[in-house]
Design a protein around this motif. Structure first.
Motif, mmCIF file in Angstrom:
data_model
loop_
_atom_site.group_PDB
_atom_site.id
_atom_site.type_symbol
_atom_site.label_atom_id
_atom_site.label_comp_id
_atom_site.label_asym_id
_atom_site.label_seq_id
_atom_site.Cartn_x
_atom_site.Cartn_y
_atom_site.Cartn_z
ATOM 1 N N SER A 1 -31.369 14.188 -12.607
ATOM 2 C CA SER A 1 -31.005 15.010 -13.642
ATOM 3 C C SER A 1 -30.996 14.499 -14.992
ATOM 4 O O SER A 1 -31.294 13.313 -15.075
ATOM 5 C CB SER A 1 -29.630 15.774 -13.554
ATOM 6 N N GLY A 2 -31.158 15.192 -16.147
ATOM 7 C CA GLY A 2 -31.081 14.695 -17.372
ATOM 8 C C GLY A 2 -29.723 14.407 -18.184
ATOM 9 O O GLY A 2 -28.990 13.567 -17.678
ATOM 10 N N VAL A 3 -29.491 15.364 -18.914
ATOM 11 C CA VAL A 3 -27.924 15.335 -19.259
ATOM 12 C C VAL A 3 -26.933 16.282 -18.277
ATOM 13 O O VAL A 3 -27.210 17.478 -17.763
ATOM 14 C CB VAL A 3 -27.760 16.122 -20.573
ATOM 15 N N ALA B 1 -29.483 10.848 -16.031
ATOM 16 C CA ALA B 1 -29.629 9.637 -16.798
ATOM 17 C C ALA B 1 -28.329 9.635 -17.919
ATOM 18 O O ALA B 1 -28.013 8.393 -18.143
ATOM 19 C CB ALA B 1 -31.101 9.639 -17.418
ATOM 20 N N LEU B 2 -27.781 10.680 -18.539
ATOM 21 C CA LEU B 2 -26.485 10.701 -19.189
ATOM 22 C C LEU B 2 -25.638 11.655 -18.547
ATOM 23 O O LEU B 2 -25.853 12.722 -18.182
ATOM 24 C CB LEU B 2 -26.878 11.196 -20.639
ATOM 25 N N GLN C 1 -23.558 6.095 -17.590
ATOM 26 C CA GLN C 1 -22.471 6.873 -16.743
ATOM 27 C C GLN C 1 -21.172 6.604 -17.292
ATOM 28 O O GLN C 1 -20.661 5.184 -17.160
ATOM 29 C CB GLN C 1 -22.685 6.486 -15.350
ATOM 30 N N LEU C 2 -20.620 7.448 -17.656
ATOM 31 C CA LEU C 2 -19.091 7.531 -18.099
ATOM 32 C C LEU C 2 -18.356 8.448 -17.019
ATOM 33 O O LEU C 2 -18.400 9.601 -17.017
ATOM 34 C CB LEU C 2 -19.004 8.144 -19.520
ATOM 35 N N LEU C 3 -17.673 7.876 -16.152
ATOM 36 C CA LEU C 3 -16.967 8.684 -14.930
ATOM 37 C C LEU C 3 -15.668 7.995 -14.989
ATOM 38 O O LEU C 3 -15.230 6.895 -14.820
ATOM 39 C CB LEU C 3 -17.838 8.301 -13.751
#
Length: 348
Positions: free
Chosen positions: A94-96, A61-62, A19-21
């Motif tokens: 979710s996936g991407v 996941a990403l 996770q890039l948030l």
């Protein structure tokens, strides 16, 4: 920090979510990924979830998420060789998942996104009307210049969209099969603006109310489908409720197996018929090219149904077939209009 510079991920195999948030004072970030394989992950337990069209979305996941409301904040993304989950062992949620803060601020620009095999399952309870996921989800505030789905993309759960767009996509190509196994899933659903979409392999959905393609909001300029097959009551092959440009269906055509059933539409459970093609009021198609057959197998459905919508130009090279005596091949109703030159012989 306002400028987070670059985050680079290369050749990683990971158990767990990536996770890039960004939020608060963060304004700029560049994300570069080349080789990311997430074996397993559970992305359901995060409070930051996009909400629109009556539903909330689980993160993926990403996850790349600009959660900063500032108008001049932006994340730039270069990502390739992305693999998520395994066959029969999908990532959860979710996936991407790539999202901005909303439609107006907190932007994400996807310069390139190239994926390998993607497997996801939202694990959403059946009958839950206001929660969805996507195997590849381009959410609002996200602008993708190029997406290439080199591998298969598969979802297994209820309300799991395989491909979903709320943002803007210039060009999307899928090389392998797109598959949904859950109820109220959709192979490709578009609420955003897509310039060009090409599915080089078939879209298949299995489950109650699991549709092949839906245009519910926004528009798509040029879309190419090798073929669509749905197996489930209420599982429409293709449905349009907004104006689109050129739609081409290749030799595999559109085939539906079901009849009438319940499905999720914009956060509400509705009853739909498993028509092969359905154009609603407000929906219009500039040019519809059908090079294969349109086939329905269930009862009380319509193979080619213009229900208040408009088809300006129709090129039919296959046949319109209804395999059930209680169904109809062509119905034009509620002030619907269509090019009649290729379908006049099929009207019941």
């Amino acid at each position: 920090m306002e400028d987070l510079k670059s985050i680079i991920l290369n050749n990683l195999t990971i158990t767990g979510m990536v996770q890039l948030l960004t939020r608060g004072k963060n304004k700029t970030l560049t994300v570069k990924i080349n080789g990311l394989d997430i074996i397993s992950a559970d992305a359901r337990n995060y409070s930051e979830r996009p909400m629109k069209y009556g539903v909330n979305v689980y993160q993926g996941a990403l996850t790349i998420y600009n959660f900063s409301p500032k108008n001049d904040s932006e994340i730039k993304v270069y990502a390739e060789n992305i693999s998520l989950g395994r066959r029969y062992a999908p990532v959860i949620g979710s996936g991407v998942f790539i999202s901005g803060f909303n439609d107006e601020s907190g932007k994400v620009t996807i310069e390139k996104l190239i994926t390998n095999d993607i497997y996801s399952n939202g694990m959403i309870p059946t009958g839950q009307p206001n929660l969805i996921t996507g195997a590849i989800f381009i959410v609002y505030g996200a602008y993708a210049k190029e997406i290439i789905s080199s591998g298969s993309v598969t979802t297994y759960g209820t309300n799991d969209m395989v491909l979903d767009v709320w943002g803007v996509v210039d060009r999307w190509i899928t090389k392998k099969k797109i598959t949904s196994y859950g109820s109220s899933g959709i192979g490709f659903v578009n609420f955003g603006k897509v310039k060009s979409f090409k599915a080089e392999d078939v879209i298949e959905t299995y489950g109650l109310g699991a549709r092949g393609f839906n245009q519910y909001d926004g528009t798509i300029e040029n879309a190419y489908f090798k073929g669509i097959k749905t197996i489930g009551d209420g599982s429409i092959g293709m449905q349009f409720s907004k104006p689109v440009g050129k739609i081409t269906i290749q030799e595999d055509g559109v085939v539906t197996e079901g009849s009438t059933g319940e499905t999720l539409v914009k956060g509400v459970i509705k009853v739909l018929n498993a028509d092969a093609i359905n154009i609603l009021e407000g929906g219009s198609i500039e040019e519809l090219n059908i090079l294969g057959n349109l086939v329905t197998n269930g009862e009380e459905v319509v193979t080619y149904h213009v229900n208040g919508g408009l088809v300006k130009k129709l090129n039919l090279r296959g046949k319109i077939l209804s395999k059930n005596d209680k169904s109809k091949k062509v119905v034009i109703e509620n002030n619907g209009q269509t090019d009649m030159s290729d379908i006049s012989e099929y009207i019941n």
